[in-house]
Design an enzyme around this catalytic site. Sequence first.
Site, PDB file in Angstrom:
ATOM      1  NE  ARG A   1     -10.776 -17.276  -9.280  1.00  0.00           N
ATOM      2  CZ  ARG A   1     -12.064 -17.628  -9.267  1.00  0.00           C
ATOM      3  NH1 ARG A   1     -12.527 -18.423  -8.334  1.00  0.00           N
ATOM      4  NH2 ARG A   1     -12.893 -17.158 -10.199  1.00  0.00           N
TER       5      ARG A   1
ATOM      6  N   GLY B   1       8.277 -23.133   2.538  1.00  0.00           N
ATOM      7  CA  GLY B   1       8.501 -23.518   3.928  1.00  0.00           C
ATOM      8  C   GLY B   1       8.044 -24.957   4.082  1.00  0.00           C
TER       9      GLY B   1
ATOM     10  CG  ASP C   1      12.565 -23.212   3.666  1.00  0.00           C
ATOM     11  OD1 ASP C   1      11.960 -22.455   2.892  1.00  0.00           O
ATOM     12  OD2 ASP C   1      12.631 -24.447   3.505  1.00  0.00           O
TER      13      ASP C   1
ATOM     14  CB  ALA D   1      31.936 -11.556   1.925  1.00  0.00           C
TER      15      ALA D   1
ATOM     16  NE  ARG E   1      18.006 -29.931  -2.652  1.00  0.00           N
ATOM     17  CZ  ARG E   1      17.199 -28.944  -3.077  1.00  0.00           C
ATOM     18  NH1 ARG E   1      16.735 -28.956  -4.296  1.00  0.00           N
ATOM     19  NH2 ARG E   1      16.879 -27.963  -2.271  1.00  0.00           N
TER      20      ARG E   1
ATOM     21  CD  GLU F   1      -7.605 -10.110   5.956  1.00  0.00           C
ATOM     22  OE1 GLU F   1      -6.996 -10.754   5.078  1.00  0.00           O
ATOM     23  OE2 GLU F   1      -7.685  -8.866   5.943  1.00  0.00           O
TER      24      GLU F   1
HETATM   25  P1  ADP Z   1      19.885 -27.656   1.715  1.00  0.00           P
HETATM   26  O1  ADP Z   1      21.327 -27.505   1.979  1.00  0.00           O
HETATM   27  O2  ADP Z   1      19.292 -26.476   1.026  1.00  0.00           O
HETATM   28  O3  ADP Z   1      19.108 -28.094   2.935  1.00  0.00           O
HETATM   29  P2  ADP Z   1      19.696 -30.407   0.700  1.00  0.00           P
HETATM   30  O4  ADP Z   1      19.018 -30.910   1.924  1.00  0.00           O
HETATM   31  O5  ADP Z   1      19.160 -30.855  -0.606  1.00  0.00           O
HETATM   32  O6  ADP Z   1      19.705 -28.810   0.619  1.00  0.00           O
HETATM   33  O7  ADP Z   1      21.243 -30.794   0.809  1.00  0.00           O
HETATM   34  C1  ADP Z   1      22.158 -30.445  -0.193  1.00  0.00           C
HETATM   35  C2  ADP Z   1      23.167 -31.555  -0.360  1.00  0.00           C
HETATM   36  O8  ADP Z   1      23.878 -31.733   0.875  1.00  0.00           O
HETATM   37  C3  ADP Z   1      22.573 -32.919  -0.663  1.00  0.00           C
HETATM   38  O9  ADP Z   1      22.328 -33.125  -2.031  1.00  0.00           O
HETATM   39  C4  ADP Z   1      23.666 -33.855  -0.169  1.00  0.00           C
HETATM   40  O10 ADP Z   1      24.683 -33.992  -1.130  1.00  0.00           O
HETATM   41  C5  ADP Z   1      24.216 -33.108   1.046  1.00  0.00           C
HETATM   42  N1  ADP Z   1      23.560 -33.615   2.272  1.00  0.00           N
HETATM   43  C6  ADP Z   1      22.263 -33.481   2.617  1.00  0.00           C
HETATM   44  N2  ADP Z   1      21.980 -34.121   3.760  1.00  0.00           N
HETATM   45  C7  ADP Z   1      23.122 -34.702   4.157  1.00  0.00           C
HETATM   46  C8  ADP Z   1      23.486 -35.535   5.277  1.00  0.00           C
HETATM   47  N3  ADP Z   1      22.604 -35.891   6.213  1.00  0.00           N
HETATM   48  N4  ADP Z   1      24.773 -35.908   5.364  1.00  0.00           N
HETATM   49  C9  ADP Z   1      25.686 -35.557   4.451  1.00  0.00           C
HETATM   50  N5  ADP Z   1      25.407 -34.804   3.371  1.00  0.00           N
HETATM   51  C10 ADP Z   1      24.151 -34.371   3.213  1.00  0.00           C
HETATM   52  O1  F6P Z   2      15.144 -23.861  -0.080  1.00  0.00           O
HETATM   53  C1  F6P Z   2      14.113 -24.480   0.648  1.00  0.00           C
HETATM   54  C2  F6P Z   2      12.928 -24.655  -0.222  1.00  0.00           C
HETATM   55  O2  F6P Z   2      12.700 -23.398  -0.732  1.00  0.00           O
HETATM   56  C3  F6P Z   2      11.660 -25.228   0.391  1.00  0.00           C
HETATM   57  O3  F6P Z   2      10.864 -24.321   1.067  1.00  0.00           O
HETATM   58  C4  F6P Z   2      10.985 -25.865  -0.792  1.00  0.00           C
HETATM   59  O4  F6P Z   2      10.083 -26.858  -0.449  1.00  0.00           O
HETATM   60  C5  F6P Z   2      12.149 -26.412  -1.522  1.00  0.00           C
HETATM   61  O5  F6P Z   2      13.232 -25.531  -1.287  1.00  0.00           O
HETATM   62  C6  F6P Z   2      11.951 -26.671  -2.971  1.00  0.00           C
HETATM   63  O6  F6P Z   2      13.197 -26.902  -3.541  1.00  0.00           O
HETATM   64  P1  F6P Z   2      13.489 -27.692  -4.890  1.00  0.00           P
HETATM   65  O7  F6P Z   2      12.398 -27.398  -5.842  1.00  0.00           O
HETATM   66  O8  F6P Z   2      14.810 -27.150  -5.313  1.00  0.00           O
HETATM   67  O9  F6P Z   2      13.537 -29.124  -4.512  1.00  0.00           O
END
Ligand code: ADP
Ligand code: F6P
Length: 320
Positions: free
Chosen positions: A244, A171, A128, A22, A72, A188
């Site tokens: 389980r 989550g 999430d 998009a 990341r 449940e």
């Molecule tokens: P999501 O976007 O799914 O929450 P992450 O928390 O791993 O995933 O963030 C993705 C990337 O964004 C990180 O690897 C980092 O490079 C950048 N990022 C995360 N947190 C911050 C922050 N507080 N400030 C700036 N960049 C950030």
């Molecule tokens: O995208 C969010 C999430 O799915 C969380 O619920 C979970 O804990 C995490 O990502 C796991 O991500 P990764 O294995 O990529 O670190």
Amino acid sequence: MKRIAVMTSGGDAPGMNAAIRAVVRRAIHHGLEAFGVRRGYLGLIQGEFEPMPATAVSGIINRGGTMLLTARSPEFLTEEGQGRAVEQLKSRDIGTLIVIGGDGSLHGAYDLWHKWGVPTVGVPASIDNDLAGTDFSIGFHTAVNTGVDAIDKIRDTAVSHDRIFVVEVMGRRVGFIALEVGLAGGAEAILIPEMPTEITKVGTTIKQGRRRGKNSYIIVVAEGAGRGIAVAADIEAITGAETRATVLGHLQRGGVPTSADRVLATRLGAAAVDLIVDGRVGNMVGTQANQVSVSPIETAWLQHKTIDQSLYELALVLAT
Ligand code: ADP
Ligand code: F6P
């Protein structure tokens, strides 16, 4: 021609591809030239750019994952890393960056705009669904459907064996997936971080139910509220019944996006480009009451998104 770039970052979410599509097609519609950045902030720092003509996004609307890949990047958390990222954009004369991702990724977009003056727009995508500023994040609906599908299958075997099953869903900090999956799957019990629950109480209720002849149970637990295997061991110890655990894990991150996620992603991707055209950068798009909404990026984490308590209570009532 003005240039924009789009990237996906952080945990992938089904529907990210529909959002990329998009963005690219809406950009072309507005006479903008679109580029894709591969591997999120990691690729941004390393200069992994690719031109995105309309054909680059053909045949992706129905695909899970992200064609631009995601990553990341610890380096992006540093001043030096961010500086390098900014340079990569400037050297290509790319004026605006659209970041599709979760709360961490939108933090990054916020930094680029507020610390470095690079115009950004955020598009919330996370299974999430924990970002404020939008009722739904891209990927949530698909992840919930995957969870419900799993519960339907698990229930067959739970009933056949008179067993209790604990199903752990994703989550990390929030219970949106667990609540929705639990409601739709007729669980449940639902254990979520927002509503601390005593396992003893759940176990005792099950014990009483089994005396009345209700022999199989499904307990949905959000990973942030406890690990499925540990919860199952506790329940088995209390009830004495075979229990389980199934951990759905990353299954929930993949798969064909539902129509709801495709439509959401399509609307949000296009709206992000419209914001750029209108000069309204520094914002994130979202939906509220099924209308596209716009709020400052930081809304995603400054506001606290809460679960609908009435849904949780309804699930409890219906579980008896
Ligand atoms: P999501 O976007 O799914 O929450 P992450 O928390 O791993 O995933 O963030 C993705 C990337 O964004 C990180 O690897 C980092 O490079 C950048 N990022 C995360 N947190 C911050 C922050 N507080 N400030 C700036 N960049 C950030
Ligand atoms: O995208 C969010 C999430 O799915 C969380 O619920 C979970 O804990 C995490 O990502 C796991 O991500 P990764 O294995 O990529 O670190």
